[in-house]
Design an enzyme around this catalytic site. Structure first.
Site, mmCIF file in Angstrom:
data_model
loop_
_atom_site.group_PDB
_atom_site.id
_atom_site.type_symbol
_atom_site.label_atom_id
_atom_site.label_comp_id
_atom_site.label_asym_id
_atom_site.label_seq_id
_atom_site.Cartn_x
_atom_site.Cartn_y
_atom_site.Cartn_z
ATOM 1 N N GLY A 1 -38.820 -11.087 -22.526
ATOM 2 C CA GLY A 1 -39.288 -11.926 -21.434
ATOM 3 C C GLY A 1 -39.938 -13.179 -22.010
ATOM 4 N N CYS A 2 -39.866 -14.285 -21.276
ATOM 5 C CA CYS A 2 -40.415 -15.542 -21.816
ATOM 6 C C CYS A 2 -41.938 -15.487 -21.866
ATOM 7 C CB CYS A 2 -39.913 -16.742 -21.014
ATOM 8 S SG CYS A 2 -40.149 -16.601 -19.238
ATOM 9 N N ASN A 3 -42.562 -14.926 -20.841
ATOM 10 C CA ASN A 3 -44.014 -14.764 -20.874
ATOM 11 C C ASN A 3 -44.405 -13.754 -21.949
ATOM 12 O OD1 ASN A 3 -44.275 -16.472 -18.627
ATOM 13 N ND2 ASN A 3 -43.987 -14.757 -17.216
ATOM 14 N N THR B 1 -44.473 -15.342 -25.347
ATOM 15 C CA THR B 1 -45.628 -16.222 -25.555
ATOM 16 C C THR B 1 -46.878 -15.411 -25.887
ATOM 17 O OG1 THR B 1 -44.637 -17.517 -23.752
ATOM 18 C CG2 THR B 1 -46.748 -18.271 -24.606
#
EC number: 1.2.1.38
Lengths: 343, 343, 343, 343
Positions: D149-151, D154
């Site tokens: 997932g992109c979140n 991060t």
């Protein structure tokens, strides 16, 4: 002050919400009914949380509304649907319509631009065109007023006095228009997504395809007493509110400026800037004002008129209230002197 | 591959930073010197954190640079300053200038548009105008190339083939241009603040005052073999990159389309869309491409050409590298085939 | 209605302009003087074209104003300058100050956060802290009211009732705040340019450096009866108006919600959403409302409070008028019930 | 250089388009097939005009693709659909999946977060988690890699080295995340419209409801050797690309900084700023870089880590290519050193 009882049909769209926003501080209007077909039963603040502080009626289906307790009804429904709905409303009810259904006088023109025959031709004939500053007297006594297109209003504020005064070449009128996104409504279209629209410039309905051309043709030809066809190129910009029309005319720039300044000298909402100064959409966002500026082009005999207004206010819902004020015998500016919001 | 040694003067502005961005993945260029007068001594990533991943020379004053180790110098300084600086550079150094100082051939025109006499008239005479697709052969052998204005490039891509082919009325050309904010540079001006600019449309330099008119006059008159004066209305929009020029011409729309399509058929960076399709600035942001579309207006005999490009890339720094590639004998497209960034 | 005569010092900044915007439709205030030092002699609509429709006094230097005809003065000047100016005003003049100069009671705290000694300690002592909902009685009889910081107001609306009620852990309070750009004023700073700010998220003054911490410390410690130090991380976002504070507390979420709901049940401008619903800055932009929501975190015993307000309205100029209403004996909500502007 | 033959399933979404954008200048990949179920038969530039300059295969239905000519397949389909599609692909085909379907190892966790049982448990077991910097060796030999997932990416870049090194309190981790809108995909949702989203801050999936929590739990617990539950509050911001995670940890700030700096010293895409400096999303937009900064909070023993990356690049499609490079035996950074786009 007498509180006129107001119904709003189609309250779940942007123009409906804008009506509620403006009426919230209107001294002589009280909302007694709100309709939204698919959202009937919901509270308005579920649909528009920014209206949370207001005490508003629950959203209803139109046929649940008791119109006997309504003094004036704003109709903010899609075109085509509108003519069916309005046809079924009580005949003595004052109506300000914000759709395109009653703007064009000629059923053939309606069919040409909207792709289907009009089904309420009698009402179409009855309706008064709602560009307040030019139809004041008719509006005061009208039962049904047809709000103008937002782009159509902007272009007309720039051009009507010039055509009336005969100071421009009628065969050389070009409107390059920059429109904000709320004019497209709260509709789920890919090109209206933030990811697609923000930070860029798009064209739309160019090449003579935009429906507001029907209004331009009707009104300008009527004023000129001969057919007038303007050219009109709309662009969609990353701004939520506002229209800026850059209007190119073949005319003496100083005469253009003087003509507009004179025509609008007494108008509370139309402000003509000093010659050479040009307005921005940021100057009028959130308000019912329209600012106009005129400059001369480098090629002598050409002028540029720049007109700005907020499509949701002066271009639709503010205009609608201005008309309703007249129809109800209230001060024309009542509830509409809110200053623009900046920054 | 041979690494050509590159210097960039004026690296602390947006066009300077864009040069660094593009050269970062260029297969045959290596940055050996960066200048920034007031920021000399700073690392580039203090000025532009987005370049943090690169290993770049520290910013210097121009006179600290040893140009003997430089193959080609990009000059991204303000106009007026530029002519002084370039005049002092070694005479054998290849230079691609991005300022306005060497774009106009006629010293009188320079003084007219830029308000002061040119102080390096000899260089002005030597410089080749940098609109690559139309000056390729001269650029290949040039020592000094003058990058075009970003608006000037956009308008010329739309109009040059039409003027050359004689298919449009030369006395009826109007460019309504929508420009992004990076074209104004990293300058501290009130009208460029987010709070002032975002969410609105503004005009600027309207009424024949924009300096890029000097380029239009020079180039269009030269092609036409007679004086040509276009009308040009720039607007400033809330987008960081991109120009969209809506160009109005009196001509047969199909002929206009065919002329552009034929002229650019073999061009790697210029793409003509099918007739009736129009581009958006979002289609080319961050890239060296220019997209063009043509549509007929409702009034017969009128066409609209819409051209879009990224002012920082095809409009300045990308164009500069394209020219540098030619001057260095590299493949013209080297380092420039980066796709646009969307969304 | 009696028209109270109002002066605004520092009318060329955003908070000054917002005061004018709000007073434009205020039923009991009339602007009789506007000051702007460097712009003295200019008309207000040259500085803020969005106010073009109003009939306003020309901008003056402060010492040109005849304060004998002024009932109440809003002071929207920079800190440090403010204390000098206010010190020189007539001692019987009612003043609502929007700067930071009179917010902190302790001269040592002022010096700590603002980097210089206070030069009007007596006035500092006299001033009443302007968070209306919590200092109403003092404000009614005050001569000098110190408007709060906009971030400070947002955090306090979320936290004061919780600290008063003793329902949260005082050593575990974290405010992650998202602020719009108008809070930084109309100042020419590189980081406020559209090209730099738009489309991104930035931090600022993180790590305990933001000056509004002085207000948090003062107020929270006073309520708690012991030193309280919150953690506070501000972020700068591409929005012109609005603050969203995400406030993390160690507490029972339902108790947090009930405490806020009860505390604000009768407040006209503070709206607590149903448990689990959270507001957006778009819900309150352009208005004097503050919306608050509470949700439970996945880790039991932790709650998140989200508070939103418009920094220019409830966070400064709207709050200032709310206080002025009280000081003048007018209805507290007069002129402030404007609905938010959406979309 | 050998051109590896690439297929992209789900090419009509943003991550699909981003794959095409990056592969356009990749030295060792060639796109041989593109799928888009509902848009099969269309050219890619009809769906994404910004790819107009590329010569790409026409969009097909998946079952029309001949996978025998494909070396590696990127799968950018919605979750749930993905497991069905991947299950039907040839078992020897190398696959980089960008959906959520193969990120979680535990079928029960999948069902918990995604609301339905997994139907390809064997593939779920086979898949390697695609956070390149931490699973390099497994990825090199994997057949099926599950993009993160992109979140989730991060947060993990900020926290993994800190958990591994044991320098933070595992029970006091809070991630306040600010996400751009392209992370939500090209989906027609009201909250993603420009008119709704622009110029404001919204929360979403707060209170422990965001699905990327499943990844955080799995990965952090695995590293720590005990259950770790972070708190995670996502916000949706008016930016098209980019995530900024403000990560609050209980730890010595200098130790936090030193730990991250050491962990990422040799990483080509992860850049740790000097202590006290914090990055912005504008620093990395359009690129595969992740920048990290650390600052101490005012309350001793608390540190804030700020991590930024582009959700479409390092957060999904860039990461996917980085993984594909490893799986194909290409240089890990191939095609990925594009500089960010600024401004």
């Amino acid at each position: 002050m007498t509180q006129h009882r107001i119904a709003i049909l189609g309250a779940s769209g942007y123009t409906g919400a804008e009506l509620v926003r403006l009426i919230a501080t209107h001294p002589a209007m009280k909302i007694v009914a709100l309709s939204a077909d698919r959202k009937a039963g919901m509270a308005m603040d579920q649909v528009f949380p920014f209206l949370r502080h207001l005490d508003l009626p629950v959203l209803q289906k139109i046929d649940e509304i008791d119109f006997s307790g309504v003094d004036l009804c704003f109709c903010a429904l899609p075109h085509a649907t509108t003519q069916v709905v309005v046809n079924a409303l009580p005949r003595n009810l004052k109506i300000v319509d914000l759709s395109a259904d009653f703007r064009l006088r000629d059923p053939a023109e309606y069919e040409k631009w909207y792709g289907q025959p009009h089904t309420a031709v009698e009402l179409q004939r009855e309706a008064v065109y709602g560009l307040t500053e030019f139809y004041r007297d008719e509006i005061k006594t009208a039962r049904l007023v047809a709000g103008t297109g937002c782009n159509a209003a902007t272009g007309q504020f720039a051009l009507r006095p010039l055509i009336s005064a005969g100071v421009i070449d009628l065969d050389n009128i070009l409107i390059d228009l920059k429109a904000g996104v709320s004019g497209a409504g709260r509709s789920l279209k890919e090109n209206l997504l933030h990811a697609e629209l923000s930070g860029g410039t798009h064209t739309y309905s160019m090449g003579g395809k935009h429906r507001h051309l029907g209004e331009f043709d009707q009104e300008f030809s009527k004023i000129a007493g001969r057919p007038v066809q303007v050219r009109f190129s709309p662009h969609l910009l990353p701004m939520n509110r506002g229209i800026l029309a850059t209007v190119y005319v073949k005319a003496d720039p100083q005469v253009v400026h003087a003509t507009l300044a004179k025509a609008y000298a007494a108008e509370p909402f139309l402000k003509v800037l000093p010659f050479g100064a040009l307005p921005s959409t940021r100057d009028i966002a959130g308000s019912n004002f329209c600012h106009l500026g005129v400059i001369g082009d480098r090629v002598p005999g050409h002028a540029v008129v720049v007109a700005v207004l907020d499509n949701l206010t002066k271009g639709s819902s503010g205009q609608a209230i201005q008309n309703a004020n007249l129809m109800l015998g209230i001060e024309e500016t009542a509830g509409l002197m809110l200053a623009p919001v900046f920054p």
